[in-house]
Scaffold this motif. Sequence first.
Motif, short mmCIF file in Angstrom:
data_model
loop_
_atom_site.label_atom_id
_atom_site.label_comp_id
_atom_site.label_asym_id
_atom_site.label_seq_id
_atom_site.Cartn_x
_atom_site.Cartn_y
_atom_site.Cartn_z
N ASP A 57 44.59 41.13 40.06
CA ASP A 57 45.44 41.93 39.22
C ASP A 57 44.50 42.65 38.14
OD1 ASP A 57 47.45 41.62 41.02
OD2 ASP A 57 48.23 40.04 39.99
N GLU A 58 43.85 41.90 37.47
CA GLU A 58 43.22 42.26 36.39
C GLU A 58 42.23 43.39 36.80
OE1 GLU A 58 40.31 40.50 32.50
OE2 GLU A 58 41.58 39.34 33.65
N LEU A 59 41.29 43.15 37.65
CA LEU A 59 40.28 43.73 38.20
C LEU A 59 40.63 45.27 38.59
CD1 LEU A 59 37.57 41.55 39.89
CD2 LEU A 59 37.13 43.11 38.06
N LYS A 60 41.91 45.13 39.43
CA LYS A 60 42.71 46.25 39.95
C LYS A 60 43.10 47.14 38.84
CE LYS A 60 44.96 45.73 43.86
NZ LYS A 60 45.99 45.43 44.71
N SER A 61 43.70 46.50 37.86
CA SER A 61 44.22 47.43 36.73
C SER A 61 42.95 48.23 35.77
CB SER A 61 44.83 46.34 35.71
OG SER A 61 45.83 45.76 36.18
N GLU A 62 41.71 47.47 35.82
CA GLU A 62 40.67 48.10 35.08
C GLU A 62 40.09 49.18 36.00
OE1 GLU A 62 37.63 45.10 34.41
OE2 GLU A 62 39.16 44.09 32.86
N LEU A 63 40.08 48.85 37.30
CA LEU A 63 39.78 49.92 38.19
C LEU A 63 40.43 51.29 38.30
CD1 LEU A 63 37.43 50.66 40.32
CD2 LEU A 63 38.70 49.55 41.99
#
Length: 332
Positions: free
Chosen positions: A290-296
């Motif tokens: 979820d964190e990587l997806k939010s940053e992306l």
Amino acid sequence: MTEGNFVDYVKIHVSSGNGGKGSMHLHREKYVAKGGPDGGDGGRGGHVIIKGNKNLWTLLHLKFKRHIKAEHGEHGSSARSTGADGKDAFIEVPLGTVIRDAETNDILFEITEDGEEKIVVEGGMGGRGNWHFKSATNQTPRYAQPGIPLEEKTILMELKVLADVGLVGFPNAGKSTLLSVITSAKPKIADYEFTTLKPNLGIVKYRDFQTFVMADIPGIIEGAAEGKGLGHYFLRHIERNSVLLFLIPADADDILKQYEILLDELRRYNPEMLDKERLIAISKCDMLDDELKSELKIELDKTLPIKYLFISSVAQQGITELKDSLWKMLND
């Protein structure tokens, strides 16, 4: 349909029929000493006709037919009897087939409707019989016209796939996997580039028994517009699609750059492709937490010029939203 059975390019030599000769007959009958000319006309030679058939999907049935000939017209005979016309030769092709002259590479015509018929080579006209040439000063003409000779030509047939949505992406971006999940198609799937060598079609089932057609086109590489990789052999299939779905994997080094390369290849091949509706699907997003997806997402909101979605074919994530978006684009 297996990959080997998808034939989208054939070369055929076609020839029409000769026109029949006109007759030079003079009428002879008991008690009629000089009956005059009564030679009939020759029949028309057969045409070679291309006909659209909505039930065909490939040119497989023409793969081993290198020569197609129409019949010759029959000669005229006595009593002004006209010779029979030669039988036309019909070549049935799927919708979306382009017919080219093999020598000049010029497009002769395209077949886009079911039952549409186009003559590719015309049969020769039959010659006129001698009764046409009688006059007050020449009452017994002893000559008639020969039939007009046949036409022959070598033609190229290219099939451009007719689909609502075309999948565009680099090799191994997950196009075949998405097609296998979103439709009932069973394309070849493997972990190496250019697994797909021929376009695959699948029917996407939507709500209320509605459907649309999706095509998995072999992967694009840089320079495809100049013929590199599979080049023009697959780019022509994208021309017929209403919506282009760009598939870019989430683990790509630069998602925007990949999109721009794909778009540039389409523009260089045919600038009109940029007029089509476009959507980006970020595939393989099950690899992102979820964190990587939010940053992306924050980064893509700033850089990508069109709408995008996160999907995962394997984990069945975002598939319903993707169908909804594609259906809306097709029907707006």
